[in-house]
Design a protein around this motif. Structure first.
Motif, PDB file in Angstrom:
ATOM      1  N   ASP A   2       0.833  -1.197   0.000  1.00  0.00           N
ATOM      2  CA  ASP A   2       0.000   0.000   0.000  1.00  0.00           C
ATOM      3  C   ASP A   2       0.869   1.249   0.000  1.00  0.00           C
ATOM      4  O   ASP A   2       1.909   1.300   0.645  1.00  0.00           O
ATOM      5  CB  ASP A   2      -0.904   0.028   1.238  1.00  0.00           C
ATOM      6  N   HIS A  28      -7.917   5.595 -13.864  1.00  0.00           N
ATOM      7  CA  HIS A  28      -9.113   5.339 -14.668  1.00  0.00           C
ATOM      8  C   HIS A  28      -9.223   6.384 -15.788  1.00  0.00           C
ATOM      9  O   HIS A  28      -8.942   7.561 -15.577  1.00  0.00           O
ATOM     10  CB  HIS A  28     -10.355   5.408 -13.766  1.00  0.00           C
ATOM     11  N   ASP A  45     -14.248  11.872  -6.246  1.00  0.00           N
ATOM     12  CA  ASP A  45     -14.661  10.594  -6.828  1.00  0.00           C
ATOM     13  C   ASP A  45     -13.965   9.493  -6.048  1.00  0.00           C
ATOM     14  O   ASP A  45     -12.736   9.488  -5.934  1.00  0.00           O
ATOM     15  CB  ASP A  45     -14.258  10.491  -8.292  1.00  0.00           C
ATOM     16  N   LEU A  47     -13.148   5.719  -6.132  1.00  0.00           N
ATOM     17  CA  LEU A  47     -13.078   4.563  -7.017  1.00  0.00           C
ATOM     18  C   LEU A  47     -12.728   3.335  -6.189  1.00  0.00           C
ATOM     19  O   LEU A  47     -12.498   3.426  -4.983  1.00  0.00           O
ATOM     20  CB  LEU A  47     -12.046   4.818  -8.106  1.00  0.00           C
ATOM     21  N   ASP A  48     -12.672   2.189  -6.823  1.00  0.00           N
ATOM     22  CA  ASP A  48     -12.370   0.955  -6.094  1.00  0.00           C
ATOM     23  C   ASP A  48     -11.054   1.027  -5.332  1.00  0.00           C
ATOM     24  O   ASP A  48     -10.964   0.618  -4.182  1.00  0.00           O
ATOM     25  CB  ASP A  48     -12.332  -0.240  -7.047  1.00  0.00           C
ATOM     26  N   ASP A  49     -10.020   1.548  -5.981  1.00  0.00           N
ATOM     27  CA  ASP A  49      -8.694   1.541  -5.370  1.00  0.00           C
ATOM     28  C   ASP A  49      -8.043   2.921  -5.310  1.00  0.00           C
ATOM     29  O   ASP A  49      -6.846   3.036  -5.104  1.00  0.00           O
ATOM     30  CB  ASP A  49      -7.779   0.582  -6.121  1.00  0.00           C
ATOM     31  N   GLN A  51      -8.884   7.538  -4.903  1.00  0.00           N
ATOM     32  CA  GLN A  51      -9.763   8.683  -4.740  1.00  0.00           C
ATOM     33  C   GLN A  51      -9.234   9.806  -5.612  1.00  0.00           C
ATOM     34  O   GLN A  51      -8.029  10.005  -5.712  1.00  0.00           O
ATOM     35  CB  GLN A  51      -9.806   9.127  -3.282  1.00  0.00           C
TER      36      GLN A  51
END
Length: 70
Positions: A2, A28, A45, A47-49, A51
């Motif tokens: 991470d 993205h 926004d 998102l899955d993985d 911001q």
């Protein structure tokens, strides 16, 4: 592993540079489209993985006693 990566993009006109950043960090395509636009309202926004945060920059000019918003 991470990690936190902060990219500050101010008026990026080089599309190849944006594509390179997109591929390097797995950004993205809709986020890249948002980066290309100059006018935005403040938004976040999630998102899955990642911001994606759009903010206006505020500057204070103490000489002229003015506040500028970009």
């Amino acid at each position: 592993e991470d990690a936190v990566v902060i990219l500050s993009c101010l008026q990026v006109y080089d599309r190849e540079l944006l594509r390179s950043i997109q591929h390097r960090f797995g950004i993205h395509p809709l986020v890249i489209e948002d980066i290309e636009k100059l006018e935005h309202r403040t938004k976040l926004d999630v998102l899955d993985d990642a911001q994606f945060l759009v903010l206006k920059l505020i500057y204070h000019d103490s000489v002229n006693k003015r506040i500028y918003v970009e």
